[in-house]
Design a protein around this motif. Structure first.
Motif, PDB file in Angstrom:
ATOM      1  N   MET A 136       0.861  -1.180   0.000  1.00  0.00           N
ATOM      2  CA  MET A 136       0.000   0.000   0.000  1.00  0.00           C
ATOM      3  C   MET A 136       0.900   1.233   0.000  1.00  0.00           C
ATOM      4  SD  MET A 136      -3.178  -0.961   2.520  1.00  0.00           S
ATOM      5  CE  MET A 136      -2.169  -0.869   3.980  1.00  0.00           C
ATOM      6  N   PHE A 137       0.548   2.193  -0.842  1.00  0.00           N
ATOM      7  CA  PHE A 137       1.317   3.423  -0.994  1.00  0.00           C
ATOM      8  C   PHE A 137       0.466   4.623  -0.601  1.00  0.00           C
ATOM      9  CE2 PHE A 137       2.855   0.400  -4.070  1.00  0.00           C
ATOM     10  CZ  PHE A 137       4.230   0.564  -4.066  1.00  0.00           C
ATOM     11  N   ARG A 138       1.131   5.616  -0.007  1.00  0.00           N
ATOM     12  CA  ARG A 138       0.467   6.901   0.198  1.00  0.00           C
ATOM     13  C   ARG A 138       1.517   7.997   0.022  1.00  0.00           C
ATOM     14  NH1 ARG A 138      -1.111   6.310   6.479  1.00  0.00           N
ATOM     15  NH2 ARG A 138       0.988   6.223   7.315  1.00  0.00           N
ATOM     16  N   TRP A 189      -5.124   4.367   2.256  1.00  0.00           N
ATOM     17  CA  TRP A 189      -3.892   4.712   1.557  1.00  0.00           C
ATOM     18  C   TRP A 189      -4.275   5.040   0.118  1.00  0.00           C
ATOM     19  CZ3 TRP A 189       1.436   3.480   3.329  1.00  0.00           C
ATOM     20  CH2 TRP A 189       1.498   3.373   4.727  1.00  0.00           C
ATOM     21  N   ASP A 190      -3.333   5.592  -0.658  1.00  0.00           N
ATOM     22  CA  ASP A 190      -3.652   6.089  -1.998  1.00  0.00           C
ATOM     23  C   ASP A 190      -3.671   5.019  -3.084  1.00  0.00           C
ATOM     24  OD1 ASP A 190      -3.878   8.825  -1.152  1.00  0.00           O
ATOM     25  OD2 ASP A 190      -1.693   8.828  -0.955  1.00  0.00           O
ATOM     26  N   TYR A 191      -2.780   4.036  -2.995  1.00  0.00           N
ATOM     27  CA  TYR A 191      -2.681   3.007  -4.037  1.00  0.00           C
ATOM     28  C   TYR A 191      -2.392   1.645  -3.403  1.00  0.00           C
ATOM     29  CZ  TYR A 191      -2.268   6.913  -7.218  1.00  0.00           C
ATOM     30  OH  TYR A 191      -2.518   8.067  -7.912  1.00  0.00           O
ATOM     31  N   LEU A 192      -2.770   0.619  -4.141  1.00  0.00           N
ATOM     32  CA  LEU A 192      -2.480  -0.758  -3.743  1.00  0.00           C
ATOM     33  C   LEU A 192      -1.808  -1.466  -4.906  1.00  0.00           C
ATOM     34  CD1 LEU A 192      -2.879  -3.271  -1.862  1.00  0.00           C
ATOM     35  CD2 LEU A 192      -4.961  -3.694  -3.179  1.00  0.00           C
ATOM     36  N   LEU A 193      -0.738  -2.178  -4.601  1.00  0.00           N
ATOM     37  CA  LEU A 193      -0.122  -3.100  -5.546  1.00  0.00           C
ATOM     38  C   LEU A 193      -0.436  -4.494  -5.041  1.00  0.00           C
ATOM     39  CD1 LEU A 193       1.782  -4.146  -7.756  1.00  0.00           C
ATOM     40  CD2 LEU A 193       3.657  -3.814  -6.135  1.00  0.00           C
ATOM     41  N   ASP A 194      -1.118  -5.281  -5.839  1.00  0.00           N
ATOM     42  CA  ASP A 194      -1.468  -6.667  -5.504  1.00  0.00           C
ATOM     43  C   ASP A 194      -0.750  -7.538  -6.531  1.00  0.00           C
ATOM     44  OD1 ASP A 194      -2.591  -9.117  -4.964  1.00  0.00           O
ATOM     45  OD2 ASP A 194      -4.661  -8.452  -5.205  1.00  0.00           O
ATOM     46  N   LYS A 230      13.698   3.664  -6.101  1.00  0.00           N
ATOM     47  CA  LYS A 230      14.471   4.902  -5.913  1.00  0.00           C
ATOM     48  C   LYS A 230      13.610   6.130  -6.196  1.00  0.00           C
ATOM     49  CE  LYS A 230      18.434   7.359  -7.717  1.00  0.00           C
ATOM     50  NZ  LYS A 230      18.736   7.856  -9.034  1.00  0.00           N
ATOM     51  N   ASP A 231      12.828   6.088  -7.257  1.00  0.00           N
ATOM     52  CA  ASP A 231      11.976   7.228  -7.607  1.00  0.00           C
ATOM     53  C   ASP A 231      10.719   7.301  -6.748  1.00  0.00           C
ATOM     54  OD1 ASP A 231      13.834   7.944  -9.500  1.00  0.00           O
ATOM     55  OD2 ASP A 231      12.779   6.944 -11.140  1.00  0.00           O
ATOM     56  N   LEU A 232      10.156   6.154  -6.394  1.00  0.00           N
ATOM     57  CA  LEU A 232       8.966   6.141  -5.539  1.00  0.00           C
ATOM     58  C   LEU A 232       9.246   6.765  -4.177  1.00  0.00           C
ATOM     59  CD1 LEU A 232       7.522   2.580  -6.269  1.00  0.00           C
ATOM     60  CD2 LEU A 232       6.546   4.763  -7.008  1.00  0.00           C
ATOM     61  N   GLU A 252       5.365   6.802   0.658  1.00  0.00           N
ATOM     62  CA  GLU A 252       5.785   5.842   1.677  1.00  0.00           C
ATOM     63  C   GLU A 252       4.928   4.611   1.456  1.00  0.00           C
ATOM     64  OE1 GLU A 252       4.838   6.907   5.738  1.00  0.00           O
ATOM     65  OE2 GLU A 252       3.071   8.034   5.081  1.00  0.00           O
ATOM     66  N   TRP A 253       5.358   3.447   1.989  1.00  0.00           N
ATOM     67  CA  TRP A 253       4.584   2.241   1.771  1.00  0.00           C
ATOM     68  C   TRP A 253       4.789   1.220   2.866  1.00  0.00           C
ATOM     69  CZ3 TRP A 253       8.311   3.862  -1.767  1.00  0.00           C
ATOM     70  CH2 TRP A 253       9.481   3.116  -1.848  1.00  0.00           C
ATOM     71  N   VAL A 254       3.852   0.288   2.904  1.00  0.00           N
ATOM     72  CA  VAL A 254       3.905  -0.879   3.780  1.00  0.00           C
ATOM     73  C   VAL A 254       3.606  -2.099   2.918  1.00  0.00           C
ATOM     74  CG1 VAL A 254       3.273   0.331   5.903  1.00  0.00           C
ATOM     75  CG2 VAL A 254       1.495  -0.654   4.472  1.00  0.00           C
ATOM     76  N   ALA A 255       4.130  -3.244   3.332  1.00  0.00           N
ATOM     77  CA  ALA A 255       3.955  -4.449   2.536  1.00  0.00           C
ATOM     78  C   ALA A 255       3.586  -5.634   3.415  1.00  0.00           C
ATOM     79  CB  ALA A 255       5.236  -4.771   1.768  1.00  0.00           C
TER      80      ALA A 255
END
Length: 97
Positions: free
Chosen positions: A7-9, A54-59, A82-84, A89-92
């Motif tokens: 999850m990204f925010r 959070w703003d986005y999810l990568l599944d 590096k660019d993200l 910020e994110w959690v996994a």
């Protein structure tokens, strides 16, 4: 099968830059084109405006934990990370399914 959820925010101290954000998300969406052992890949934007969201999810999914371990240091993934880091910020969570 191993699932890799992230999850990204937006970072609180970074000004919203929708053009940059769209570019970063598009790069996330295209990452499987560069890493052939990714089995499943979905990038989704949050649709409800709630403080807990959070703003986005990568599944994503991989054959096994070893494949996730190969993915994390992969040069294409590391270039994106590096660019993200400049904007998100994110959690996994990684789990077997």
């Amino acid at each position: 099968m191993m699932r890799h959820l992230v999850m990204f925010r937006r970072l609180p101290a970074v000004a919203v830059d929708l053009e940059l954000e769209q570019h970063l998300v598009a790069r996330m969406q295209r990452l499987p084109e560069q890493i052939d052992f990714i089995r499943g890949w979905t990038v989704a934007a949050n649709e409800l405006d709630r403080p807990i969201c959070w703003d986005y999810l990568l599944d994503s999914s991989f054959d096994d934990a070893a494949a996730v371990e190969r993915y994390l240091p992969h040069p294409a993934h590391q270039a994106l990370v590096k660019d993200l880091k400049q904007y998100f910020e994110w959690v996994a969570v990684d789990y077997t399914c």
